[in-house]
Design an enzyme around this catalytic site. Structure first.
Site, PDB file in Angstrom:
ATOM      1  CE1 TYR A 141      32.246  38.691  42.025  1.00 63.93           C
ATOM      2  CE2 TYR A 141      33.865  36.975  42.474  1.00 63.93           C
ATOM      3  CZ  TYR A 141      33.560  38.283  42.101  1.00 63.93           C
ATOM      4  OH  TYR A 141      34.572  39.166  41.802  1.00 63.93           O
ATOM      5  CG  ASP A 236      32.271  30.057  38.014  1.00 60.28           C
ATOM      6  OD1 ASP A 236      33.369  29.524  38.235  1.00 60.28           O
ATOM      7  OD2 ASP A 236      32.009  31.235  38.326  1.00 60.28           O
ATOM      8  CE  LYS A 264      38.137  30.596  44.316  1.00 60.76           C
ATOM      9  NZ  LYS A 264      38.840  31.756  44.882  1.00 60.76           N
TER      10      LYS A 264
END
Length: 425
Positions: A141, A236, A264
């Site tokens: 994702y 990613d 994050k």
């Protein structure tokens, strides 16, 4: 007001009652818990129920919730203002830290989220290479931008299908979705489309089909083939950046991508994202180059302050050794208990990231992860939740351990897990 009552009110004014789909508990049943506060390894919902938290805001809370020094840094920043729409020294300080810690990054651009970072990475790769197609992997994702919401087609080398309504066919036609950990199919894709493939984007350790580690040769093959075809390799590391190790997954596997996306942990719990890479690539971003990217709140001073303090604290000696030992204790303990009851449950971890799989073998792809016993996970999740342990509310999501999870907390978790396993045995 209890969780059910407020969820019913949320359904009246918010699509699905939540502002991010996994929060709706559709994979596990029941109503979501509305959290009122969190501290260390714990969260409390609006009914006052206390939970040991293994979601950690989906990764950022590597120090635990509301770490005093991070809260102090944020408080001091807030006193000076919330947002300016101008450059700040803090942006430069954070950028210097990120560049100094990740060798593949020479320059970095701060944005507002992981989705924005990956979206910009794709645009930059296309602008730099003058090519159109991208390669992604099923189960990875990368946010909800159009080019990346594409699932695999019916054949291994067919172009994909939209995994969301509203994604135009024109976007789908330029996205090739392949099987994770399958090097040979990547070679076939490049043999067929290589002259027009701008990049490969990949989670170097997947975290959105549960936690799936790459085979050693897989990432190496991606680096080799993108170099051969003059395409770019995008890691990613929104989830893995500073979560699995001091240089992210690329430091663990000793592979240097062309572009890295982060989020994050680098914001310490505040909204932030970043895209970084080599100078010759990054210079193509506006205003220096012709690849446009902008953001009103990019480099927000409050988020930057939280990120700088978090990165300072996780740079302490033996931080990752201690974090890994905690995660190892949890995952090996869960697997040992399940095995003693003859349950088909396995586990794996890297740094502060872990996977728990209700199947005999650790999965290596989305297809294998899909074959795990999701009904058993659902039962286990709800039993743990009712007993005060908050796990990711989906069998396709990884879990997170923080430095605030003490041995005592982990042992308490394992004791609760033993009771929960007995209920589903």
């Amino acid at each position: 007001m209890n969780n059910t009552e407020i969820f019913n009110k949320a359904l009246e004014v918010i699509p699905g009652g939540v502002n991010s789909p996994v929060r709706a508990f559709l994979s596990v049943g029941g109503n979501p818990r509305f959290i009122e506060k969190a501290s260390g390894a714990y969260m409390w919902d609006i009914e006052g129920k206390k939970y040991i938290d293994y979601v950690g805001s989906w990764g950022p809370a590597i120090l635990g919730h509301a770490h005093p020094e991070v809260i102090k840094a944020v408080s001091e920043s807030i006193k000076k203002g919330l947002s300016f729409g101008t450059p700040t020294k803090g942006e430069v300080d954070l950028a210097k830290i990120l560049v100094s810690r990740i060798p593949s990054i020479d320059k970095i651009r701060l944005v507002n989220s992981g989705t924005e970072a990956t979206m910009t990475a794709i645009r930059l790769a296309r602008g730099y290479t003058k090519k159109n197609k991208i390669v992604k992997f099923e189960g990875c994702y990368h946010g909800h931008s159009d080019s990346l919401l594409v699932k695999a087609g019916s054949g291994l080398l067919t172009l994909g299908n939209p995994s969301s309504s509203g994604v135009p066919e024109s976007f789908v036609n330029d996205t090739i979705t392949l099987q994770y950990n399958n090097s040979s199919i990547v070679e076939e894709a490049f043999y067929k489309y290589g002259t027009d493939i701008a990049c490969i984007i990949v989670e170097p350790i997947a975290g959105n089909m549960n936690m799936i580690k790459p085979k050693k040769e897989f990432l190496e093959s991606l680096r080799f083939i993108t170099t051969k075809y003059h395409s770019l390799l995008i890691f990613d590391e929104v989830m893995t950046g500073f979560r699995v190790g001091p240089q992210g997954a690329q430091g663990i596997f000793n592979i240097s991508p062309d572009i890295t996306t982060l989020a994050k942990v680098i914001g310490g719990g505040m909204p932030i994202g970043a895209i970084g890479g080599k100078k010759e690539i990054m210079k193509h971003l506006s205003p220096e180059g012709t690849v446009y990217q902008a953001g009103t709140l990019s480099g927000n001073p409050v988020a930057v302050a939280a990120g700088i303090k978090t990165l300072e604290l996780i740079d302490e000696k033996d931080f990752y050794i201690n974090l890994s030992n905690k995660t190892k204790k949890l995952t090996e303990g869960l697997q040992k208990i399940a095995k003693s009851m003859n349950l088909k449950v396995t586990s794996d971890y890297q740094g502060g990231l872990f996977g728990l799989y209700f199947c005999e073998k650790i999965p290596t792809s989305f297809e294998e992860a899909s074959k795990c016993n999701h009904e058993m996970f659902k039962q286990f999740f709800n039993s743990m939740l009712n007993k005060g342990v908050y796990l990711s509310p989906s069998p396709f999501e990884a879990g997170f351990v923080s430095s605030a999870h003490t041995d005592e907390i982990i042992e308490q978790t394992l004791s609760i897990a033993e009771d929960s396993f007995k209920e589903i045995n």
